[in-house]
Every structure is written in C-alpha cells, then in structure tokens.
Design a protein around this motif. Structure first.
Motif, PDB file in Angstrom:
ATOM      1  N   GLN A 159       0.830  -1.212   0.000  1.00 26.87           N
ATOM      2  CA  GLN A 159       0.000   0.000   0.000  1.00 26.87           C
ATOM      3  C   GLN A 159       0.866   1.263   0.000  1.00 26.87           C
ATOM      4  O   GLN A 159       0.549   2.253  -0.664  1.00 26.87           O
ATOM      5  CB  GLN A 159      -0.934  -0.003   1.212  1.00 26.87           C
ATOM      6  N   SER A 160       1.982   1.213   0.745  1.00 24.28           N
ATOM      7  CA  SER A 160       2.902   2.354   0.749  1.00 24.28           C
ATOM      8  C   SER A 160       3.526   2.566  -0.624  1.00 24.28           C
ATOM      9  O   SER A 160       3.658   3.694  -1.106  1.00 24.28           O
ATOM     10  CB  SER A 160       3.996   2.121   1.795  1.00 24.28           C
ATOM     11  N   LYS A 163       0.970   4.082  -2.873  1.00 29.05           N
ATOM     12  CA  LYS A 163       0.793   5.506  -2.571  1.00 29.05           C
ATOM     13  C   LYS A 163       1.918   6.324  -3.172  1.00 29.05           C
ATOM     14  O   LYS A 163       1.684   7.401  -3.769  1.00 29.05           O
ATOM     15  CB  LYS A 163       0.747   5.705  -1.050  1.00 29.05           C
ATOM     16  N   ASN A 164       3.150   5.860  -3.047  1.00 30.34           N
ATOM     17  CA  ASN A 164       4.283   6.570  -3.660  1.00 30.34           C
ATOM     18  C   ASN A 164       4.146   6.621  -5.170  1.00 30.34           C
ATOM     19  O   ASN A 164       4.521   7.614  -5.799  1.00 30.34           O
ATOM     20  CB  ASN A 164       5.599   5.895  -3.269  1.00 30.34           C
ATOM     21  N   SER A 166       1.341   6.772  -6.758  1.00 26.58           N
ATOM     22  CA  SER A 166       0.321   7.793  -7.066  1.00 26.58           C
ATOM     23  C   SER A 166       0.895   9.198  -6.917  1.00 26.58           C
ATOM     24  O   SER A 166       0.448  10.134  -7.591  1.00 26.58           O
ATOM     25  CB  SER A 166      -0.888   7.633  -6.142  1.00 26.58           C
ATOM     26  N   PHE A 167       1.911   9.369  -6.050  1.00 26.81           N
ATOM     27  CA  PHE A 167       2.520  10.683  -5.879  1.00 26.81           C
ATOM     28  C   PHE A 167       3.305  11.116  -7.100  1.00 26.81           C
ATOM     29  O   PHE A 167       3.643  12.304  -7.228  1.00 26.81           O
ATOM     30  CB  PHE A 167       3.440  10.677  -4.651  1.00 26.81           C
TER      31      PHE A 167
END
Length: 408
Positions: A159-160, A163-164, A166-167
C-alpha cells in the motif's frame, strides 16, 4: 522787474519739488482689505495613506512528496487548471518496480499462510486425539500467527508503494491559474528533507487583495470595512476601490519604523490588477457627505491692532469647560463634542471673534459643528498693497499703465 522774475522762478521750483515729493517720494497710504470666505456645505473626509503590494487572495504551492525525474509537463505559466487536473508526472519506472516486488512478496506470504493454516488444522486434530504433544501444537499455532502477521506486513508495504506511485502524478488541489512554474521536463526533484515547490496556483485572480503597510501613528484610526481607494503605476488614470478586510497584529519593524500589515480586498473583475503590483492606497477613516465646511486658513488669522487701527476689534469671552447640575442637584462634567476654535467675523467696521466647535479636518477644510452659519463673513487674512488692489479691483491713477496694443 528782475526781482519779481527771480521770486516767481523760486516759487515754481519749490512747487515742482513739492509735486515731485507728493507724487513720487511721499509714501502713499497702503490700502487694507481682507481675504474673506463663507462656510459652505460639502463633503469631507479624513484619510490615511499607505503603500502595499497586490496579491491573490488565496495561493497554493504545489509540490511532490517523492523524489524523481520530471517526465511529463502538462501546464505552463498562466494556465487555467481545474481541481484534480494533472499538472505533471515523474518517471514511474522505479516506483512501479517496487510495487511489483511487493506484489510478489504478498503472493509468497499468502501462499505460506495457506500452508500454515492447513498444517495447523492437522496438528490440532492430532493434538485432540493425543497423537502429538502440547509443544508440537504450540509450534503450529505460532507458525500460523507469524504467517498472518507476515501477510499484513507485506500488504502494508504494498500500500505504501502504491501511494508513492500515485505521488508521481502531480495534480492541482484547487481550480485556478498557474502563477509560477519552477521545474522543466527532465529536471530531478528531491524530496528528502522538505517538499519542493513545483507550481504556485492562484485560486481566483478576479479577487485580489492589497497588503498595505500602515504606520503605527495612523493605525489607530484604521478599522475593518473602511472604504479604500488605490492606484497602480500601470494605470495611473484608473482609481480602484476596496474595503479594509483585516488588520494583522504582528508588527513589522524596518529602520526603527513600526508598521502593521493591513489587508484590503480589491475586486479585479476587469483583470487589470496583477500580482506584485505596487498600490498607493488611501484609507478613508471618517467621511461625511454633506456638512458645513470652512477653510483651515481661517483658523490661523489673528488681527493686528496697529495695522487695523481703523477697525474695532471685539474679542469673545473665553469660557472654560464647566459643570452642570443634574436632577439630583449634583455637579457633573459637560461632554464637549468636537474641538474648540476661534474665527474672526467682519461686521461693518468691526472684527468680531467667534467661538466655534469643529470636527473633521482634511488639512484644507474643517468641519464646523456649531457657532457659524453660511451668512457669516469670515476673515482669512489681511491683504495689503498689490494684493489689496487685486482684491478690491481699484488702482492708483499715478501707477504706470501697461501697454494694451496689438502685437504685429
């Protein structure tokens, strides 16, 4: 006969000398008249001036939370963007690789968890029949719990990584206009210690504000919602309007001069105002549309009894602020509205000193609250010599006349 001629010549010379003295040498009486005025009704306002900078009401600095190389750029200076619109993208290769790695690790962890669950069920059945010891059963239970924790850990890492990933897509948090772009395609941005600013977006440039610095000597008269007019160097003939929105309490000190940041809202419907322009603001601290006005010069006049010996000078009785009895018979102070001043009125050959109460003062005119009417003739100054001639319209017949012929 000669004796009479000599006497006649002497008399003529004496007469000529007397005429020369009378018309050319003798000091002629200087005419005295007054510069007069009368109170009139009109508008008056007291103001405070300040300079400031025009800024958008709301700006957002857009950055990135991950480091990488900018691969795509979709906006530029002055671009209009919507909320959530893609502004740029970082290279996703390394981030996608990390996501794939954690996906694989998650599959391994899930496979191990499934194996440990099956093993636990077998060990539990054997334990209930007494085929294995309690220690073997505890080992199976511990292995199952470790497998579950491992799945949760790898899933969190995945998940991390997602998220990265998506950044790497930089989107606009608000709808507005791009004021500044600090990066170009191919540039590497580092977000190790702080978030770098890639774009600056103004929310709505049709609503601007002036950040004016008001001196500490004037800030006491400034309040919220007061009317403001200001000009900018780009449009000297245009006068923009606004209202005081906020007075910030944090002072600024520069060269021992204390100023307070005052925010003035400034509608920008015609889009003439641009961020960074210098505004010269006038804040109207008090205004009246129609009140009795008198030139400030009239308050400074003081009669000279030697110069005005042909006039009667009548002074007013000067009264000090007193007290008044109330209904209980006790004395109480009388509240005075405005300031106390004196002016001089011309009534025939008499100069009368008049006590008046004054209010607003714009350094050119002053408001008269009481003590004066529009019929009173107020003296502003004494005119003598050429000024008196210009005021009265009369002229000595002995002064030389200017030529008035046509020029060829």
């Amino acid at each position: 006969m000669r004796k009479y001629k000599r006497i006649i010549i002497i008399l003529m010379v004496i007469l000529a000398l007397i005429a020369i003295w009378y018309f050319f040498i003798r000091k002629k009486p200087v005419p005295v008249t007054f510069e007069r005025t009368q109170a009139v009704y009109g508008p008056i306002a007291t103001t405070v001036t300040a300079t400031g900078t025009i800024q958008p009401v709301d700006t957002v600095a857009v950055g990135t939370q991950v480091s990488g190389t900018l691969k795509y750029l979709y906006v530029d200076f002055n671009s209009k963007v919507k909320k959530g619109e893609l502004l740029g993208e970082l290279d996703k290769v390394l981030f996608q690789t990390q996501v794939d790695q954690y996906n694989a690790n998650l599959q391994v962890a899930k496979s191990n968890l499934e194996y440990q669950q099956n093993n636990f069920r077998r060990q539990e059945l054997l334990f209930k029949t007494g085929a294995i010891s309690r220690a073997d059963y505890d080992v199976a239970t511990n292995q199952l719990n470790q497998a579950k924790a491992n799945v949760a850990s790898v899933n969190a890492q995945l998940q991390s990584a997602l998220k990265n990933l998506s950044f790497t897509e930089i989107t606009s948090p608000i709808a507005g206009v791009v004021l500044n772009r600090n990066v170009s395609v191919g540039q590497t941005v580092a977000a190790s210690f702080n978030t770098p600013t890639l774009f600056v977006i103004a929310k709505d440039i049709t609503k601007m504000q002036v950040e004016a610095n008001v001196d500490e000597a004037d800030i006491g008269n400034v309040a919220d919602s007061q009317r403001v007019t200001f000009t900018v160097d780009a449009y000297l003939e245009d006068v923009f309007s606004g209202r005081v929105q906020e007075i910030r309490l944090q002072p600024s000190v520069s060269s021992n001069v204390v100023t307070y940041n005052t925010i003035i809202n400034a509608p920008n419907d015609k889009m003439k105002l641009k961020p960074g322009m210098t505004a010269n603001a006038t804040i109207y601290t008090a205004e009246k549309d129609s009140t009795l006005l008198l030139p400030v010069k009239a308050l400074k006049f003081r009669p000279d009894s030697v110069q005005l010996k042909d006039y009667v000078i009548q002074y007013a009785v000067r009264r000090t602020p007193g007290t008044r009895k109330d209904t209980t018979g006790k004395f109480k102070s009388v509240e005075r509205i405005g300031s106390s001043n004196y002016v001089w009125l011309l009534r025939g050959d008499t100069l009368v000193q008049k006590h008046i109460r004054t209010g607003l003062n714009d350094n050119t005119h002053i408001e008269v609250l009481s003590g004066l009417t529009t019929q009173d003739i107020v003296i502003m100054s004494v005119l003598t010599g050429d000024a008196a001639v210009a005021q009265t319209g009369t002229k000595s017949p002995f002064l030389p006349k200017m030529g008035g012929g046509r020029r060829r």
